[in-house]
Design a protein around this motif. Structure first.
Motif, PDB file in Angstrom:
ATOM      1  N   VAL A  63       0.863  -1.182   0.000  1.00 61.52           N
ATOM      2  CA  VAL A  63       0.000   0.000   0.000  1.00 61.52           C
ATOM      3  C   VAL A  63       0.896   1.226   0.000  1.00 61.52           C
ATOM      4  CG1 VAL A  63      -1.784   1.284   1.238  1.00 61.52           C
ATOM      5  CG2 VAL A  63      -1.805  -1.215   1.269  1.00 61.52           C
ATOM      6  N   PRO A  64       0.653   2.189  -0.887  1.00 61.01           N
ATOM      7  CA  PRO A  64       1.504   3.387  -0.924  1.00 61.01           C
ATOM      8  C   PRO A  64       1.580   4.078   0.439  1.00 61.01           C
ATOM      9  CG  PRO A  64       0.012   3.349  -2.815  1.00 61.01           C
ATOM     10  CD  PRO A  64      -0.411   2.232  -1.909  1.00 61.01           C
ATOM     11  N   TYR A  65       2.784   4.585   0.737  1.00 58.56           N
ATOM     12  CA  TYR A  65       3.040   5.353   1.954  1.00 58.56           C
ATOM     13  C   TYR A  65       2.867   4.528   3.231  1.00 58.56           C
ATOM     14  CZ  TYR A  65       2.704   9.311  -1.252  1.00 58.56           C
ATOM     15  OH  TYR A  65       2.885  10.180  -2.306  1.00 58.56           O
ATOM     16  N   THR A  66       3.038   3.221   3.140  1.00 55.86           N
ATOM     17  CA  THR A  66       2.926   2.387   4.339  1.00 55.86           C
ATOM     18  C   THR A  66       4.109   1.425   4.431  1.00 55.86           C
ATOM     19  OG1 THR A  66       1.661   0.605   3.278  1.00 55.86           O
ATOM     20  CG2 THR A  66       0.408   2.448   4.221  1.00 55.86           C
ATOM     21  N   LYS A  67       4.361   0.979   5.653  1.00 56.37           N
ATOM     22  CA  LYS A  67       5.327  -0.084   5.926  1.00 56.37           C
ATOM     23  C   LYS A  67       4.617  -1.169   6.723  1.00 56.37           C
ATOM     24  CE  LYS A  67       9.237   3.149   6.291  1.00 56.37           C
ATOM     25  NZ  LYS A  67      10.292   3.681   7.208  1.00 56.37           N
ATOM     26  N   GLN A  68       4.910  -2.412   6.425  1.00 58.57           N
ATOM     27  CA  GLN A  68       4.305  -3.523   7.160  1.00 58.57           C
ATOM     28  C   GLN A  68       5.153  -3.830   8.382  1.00 58.57           C
ATOM     29  OE1 GLN A  68       3.411  -6.866   4.611  1.00 58.57           O
ATOM     30  NE2 GLN A  68       2.861  -5.514   2.893  1.00 58.57           N
ATOM     31  N   ALA A  69       4.479  -4.043   9.494  1.00 61.77           N
ATOM     32  CA  ALA A  69       5.183  -4.320  10.742  1.00 61.77           C
ATOM     33  C   ALA A  69       4.519  -5.495  11.455  1.00 61.77           C
ATOM     34  CB  ALA A  69       5.189  -3.090  11.640  1.00 61.77           C
ATOM     35  N   GLU A  70       5.355  -6.363  12.028  1.00 65.12           N
ATOM     36  CA  GLU A  70       4.836  -7.489  12.793  1.00 65.12           C
ATOM     37  C   GLU A  70       4.420  -7.005  14.181  1.00 65.12           C
ATOM     38  OE1 GLU A  70       4.284 -10.588  12.078  1.00 65.12           O
ATOM     39  OE2 GLU A  70       5.139 -10.726  10.061  1.00 65.12           O
ATOM     40  N   LEU A  84       5.666  10.378   2.892  1.00 67.96           N
ATOM     41  CA  LEU A  84       4.580  11.343   2.797  1.00 67.96           C
ATOM     42  C   LEU A  84       5.109  12.768   2.769  1.00 67.96           C
ATOM     43  CD1 LEU A  84       1.850   9.874   5.175  1.00 67.96           C
ATOM     44  CD2 LEU A  84       1.498  10.565   2.801  1.00 67.96           C
ATOM     45  N   THR A  85       6.098  13.021   3.598  1.00 71.47           N
ATOM     46  CA  THR A  85       6.638  14.369   3.693  1.00 71.47           C
ATOM     47  C   THR A  85       7.469  14.742   2.467  1.00 71.47           C
ATOM     48  OG1 THR A  85       6.699  14.157   6.108  1.00 71.47           O
ATOM     49  CG2 THR A  85       8.014  15.921   5.120  1.00 71.47           C
ATOM     50  N   GLU A  86       8.273  13.778   1.985  1.00 68.52           N
ATOM     51  CA  GLU A  86       9.194  14.073   0.894  1.00 68.52           C
ATOM     52  C   GLU A  86       8.533  13.997  -0.483  1.00 68.52           C
ATOM     53  OE1 GLU A  86      12.340  11.316   1.426  1.00 68.52           O
ATOM     54  OE2 GLU A  86      12.920  12.093   3.408  1.00 68.52           O
ATOM     55  N   LYS A  87       7.622  13.043  -0.673  1.00 67.18           N
ATOM     56  CA  LYS A  87       7.016  12.836  -1.992  1.00 67.18           C
ATOM     57  C   LYS A  87       5.502  12.660  -1.869  1.00 67.18           C
ATOM     58  CE  LYS A  87      11.167  10.698  -3.945  1.00 67.18           C
ATOM     59  NZ  LYS A  87      11.729   9.487  -4.643  1.00 67.18           N
ATOM     60  N   PRO A  88       4.784  13.747  -1.617  1.00 64.26           N
ATOM     61  CA  PRO A  88       3.323  13.631  -1.477  1.00 64.26           C
ATOM     62  C   PRO A  88       2.583  13.596  -2.814  1.00 64.26           C
ATOM     63  CG  PRO A  88       3.993  15.901  -1.155  1.00 64.26           C
ATOM     64  CD  PRO A  88       5.255  15.121  -1.383  1.00 64.26           C
ATOM     65  N   GLU A  89       3.340  13.630  -3.935  1.00 61.78           N
ATOM     66  CA  GLU A  89       2.697  13.756  -5.248  1.00 61.78           C
ATOM     67  C   GLU A  89       1.726  12.620  -5.544  1.00 61.78           C
ATOM     68  OE1 GLU A  89       5.956  13.892  -4.757  1.00 61.78           O
ATOM     69  OE2 GLU A  89       6.440  16.021  -5.107  1.00 61.78           O
ATOM     70  N   MET A 140       0.843  20.779   3.864  1.00 61.22           N
ATOM     71  CA  MET A 140       0.647  19.483   4.516  1.00 61.22           C
ATOM     72  C   MET A 140       0.892  19.604   6.004  1.00 61.22           C
ATOM     73  SD  MET A 140       2.636  15.806   4.082  1.00 61.22           S
ATOM     74  CE  MET A 140       1.813  15.357   2.559  1.00 61.22           C
ATOM     75  N   LEU A 141      -0.035  19.054   6.770  1.00 59.08           N
ATOM     76  CA  LEU A 141       0.123  18.965   8.219  1.00 59.08           C
ATOM     77  C   LEU A 141       0.001  17.501   8.593  1.00 59.08           C
ATOM     78  CD1 LEU A 141       0.415  20.173  11.027  1.00 59.08           C
ATOM     79  CD2 LEU A 141      -2.065  20.578  11.046  1.00 59.08           C
ATOM     80  N   LEU A 142       1.095  16.910   9.045  1.00 60.79           N
ATOM     81  CA  LEU A 142       1.135  15.497   9.426  1.00 60.79           C
ATOM     82  C   LEU A 142       1.293  15.416  10.938  1.00 60.79           C
ATOM     83  CD1 LEU A 142       1.257  12.501   8.680  1.00 60.79           C
ATOM     84  CD2 LEU A 142       3.699  12.779   8.213  1.00 60.79           C
ATOM     85  N   GLU A 143       0.210  15.046  11.591  1.00 60.37           N
ATOM     86  CA  GLU A 143       0.221  15.021  13.058  1.00 60.37           C
ATOM     87  C   GLU A 143       1.154  13.918  13.576  1.00 60.37           C
ATOM     88  OE1 GLU A 143      -1.127  17.199  14.836  1.00 60.37           O
ATOM     89  OE2 GLU A 143      -2.785  18.092  13.720  1.00 60.37           O
ATOM     90  N   PRO A 144       1.851  14.164  14.698  1.00 60.05           N
ATOM     91  CA  PRO A 144       2.763  13.149  15.255  1.00 60.05           C
ATOM     92  C   PRO A 144       2.044  11.846  15.618  1.00 60.05           C
ATOM     93  CG  PRO A 144       3.144  15.299  16.263  1.00 60.05           C
ATOM     94  CD  PRO A 144       1.903  15.429  15.447  1.00 60.05           C
ATOM     95  N   GLU A 145       0.740  11.949  15.972  1.00 62.88           N
ATOM     96  CA  GLU A 145       0.010  10.750  16.386  1.00 62.88           C
ATOM     97  C   GLU A 145      -0.435   9.888  15.208  1.00 62.88           C
ATOM     98  OE1 GLU A 145      -0.877  13.813  17.086  1.00 62.88           O
ATOM     99  OE2 GLU A 145      -0.558  14.110  19.249  1.00 62.88           O
ATOM    100  N   ALA A 146      -0.289  10.412  13.966  1.00 65.80           N
ATOM    101  CA  ALA A 146      -0.693   9.655  12.779  1.00 65.80           C
ATOM    102  C   ALA A 146       0.374   8.616  12.487  1.00 65.80           C
ATOM    103  CB  ALA A 146      -0.901  10.587  11.594  1.00 65.80           C
TER     104      ALA A 146
END
Length: 409
Positions: A63-70, A84-89, A140-146
């Protein structure tokens, strides 16, 4: 484990087991900003980024802009905040592809002016324009809790340049999520602000918004005029009383005097009806009953050859009563159109009533002349019209008394 809307949609449709604890609506605020239309929208982020290739969490799709974590309870998707911050295009592209805007049936490009990503458990208010605007700060405003993808909400500010929410027809359409069965559970709360009015509507499923332009002053005036004239012609009680005024008059001057008094009375109560209307439940049925009684009393006076006692003062009072009846109708028409009660439409509605009255007087004059000239009845035409009016008004008195008794008792 908490999951937002889209994951729920897809997991339901793909029979993948998971537990979800919240289900967010899509909220829109649409209003005018100088020469442009602004659309402030809140929605779940997965609704934009998950596509038809998604097979569920256990399938471990990318899924774009995501990382999978166990995690302890299985795989989870975390936001790639750096991407998200560097390449929001790509996010902007998917947002733009997900929504279609039309102005006057022509496709228009909507500029994504700002976005805000946040944790849905810590979301700020989005209930009106002021609170929605407060969620944006820069592009762009990316909240720390996101942090977790399925717990992230997305606020978007769209700008449609050189468009009017008042003068243009607007359509907003989105098929985002239509491939998932649970789309039918997504609520769309649409708020439109124009001419000082706030119109709100809620739908469920894919977004299909159609906003019709407000009519111009000329169109409102013409519409009010025809509605006023139409109401006179379909309102038999008003027509009967106008005919009784005509047959009460034995001269043109008397007709003008009585008609003017009746017009002043009903115009006053119609024009100021908003301030004089009483909220008690008995008021409307009481007015309807008084209208019927005014017809019956006038008809009796004519039958007994006492019509000369009906002077301008009684006509003024009776007109005042009938005006409330007109006011009830105008209020219903204004509410049905969703445009509210404005003085222009109200004034032309009143003019339409007066034009209708004039036509009735002219028709009555022509009819009376033809009857008297060609038929020569034994009794005056006024007598027969009064008998008919009395019979009908007696029926109205009986039938309109029942709602009044119900309201009082």
């Amino acid at each position: 484990m908490k999951r937002l809307f889209i994951a729920c949609l897809l997991l339901l449709s793909q029979h993948v087991a998971a537990h979800f604890t919240h289900f967010e609506p899509r909220i829109l605020h649409i209003y005018q900003d100088k020469s442009d239309i602004l659309v402030l929208m809140r929605m779940p982020l997965p609704l934009v980024l998950l596509d038809a290739s998604w097979k569920g969490i256990d399938a471990k799709n990318q899924v774009p802009y995501t990382k999978q974590a166990e995690m302890e309870d299985g795989i989870d998707y975390l936001l790639d905040r750096a991407a998200l911050t560097e390449k929001p295009e790509l996010l902007i592209e998917k947002i733009s592809q997900g929504y279609r805007f039309e102005i006057n049936q022509s496709l228009r490009s909507a500029q994504v002016e700002a976005i805000h990503l946040f944790n849905s458990d810590n979301r700020r208010s989005f209930v009106d324009i002021a609170s929605a605007e407060s969620n944006f700060d820069g592009f762009m405003l990316l909240e720390p809790e996101a942090i977790k993808f399925f717990d992230t909400g997305l606020d978007i500010k769209f700008r449609l340049q050189n468009a009017s929410v008042i003068a243009d027809n607007m359509t907003i359409f989105s098929k985002l999520g239509d491939q998932f069965n649970a789309i039918n559970r997504l609520a769309n709360v649409v708020n439109i602000y124009r001419n000082g009015q706030h119109l709100s509507n809620t739908t469920v499923g894919i977004l299909e918004l159609s906003s019709q332009r407000l009519p111009s002053a000329w169109e409102r005036g013409i519409s009010g005029f025809w509605q006023g004239m139409e109401h006179i012609f379909i309102g038999l009680d008003h027509v009967l009383f106008i005919l009784l005024i005509f047959f009460t008059s034995n001269s043109i001057m008397r007709l003008i005097t009585l008609a003017t008094a009746f017009t002043i009375g009903h115009s006053f109560s119609l024009l100021v009806g908003d301030n004089l209307l009483i909220s008690a439940g008995f008021f409307i049925p009481a007015i309807e009953l008084l209208i019927a009684l005014s017809i019956a009393v006038t008809a009796v006076a004519l039958i007994m050859n006492k019509g000369h006692h009906l002077t301008s003062t009684p006509m003024l009072c009776i007109g005042f009563i009938h005006g409330f009846g007109f006011s009830f109708v105008f209020r219903e028409l204004a509410e049905a159109s969703g445009q509210g009660r404005d003085w222009l439409t109200l004034s032309t509605f009143t003019l339409g009533i007066e034009a209708g009255q004039l036509i009735i007087y002219l028709l009555a004059f022509g009819f009376a002349w033809c009857v008297n000239h060609y038929l020569s009845p034994k009794r005056s035409l006024a007598f027969y019209v009064s008998l008919f009016a009395l019979a009908v008004s007696q029926y109205w008195v009986l039938t309109r008394m029942l709602p009044l008794l119900d309201a009082v008792i």
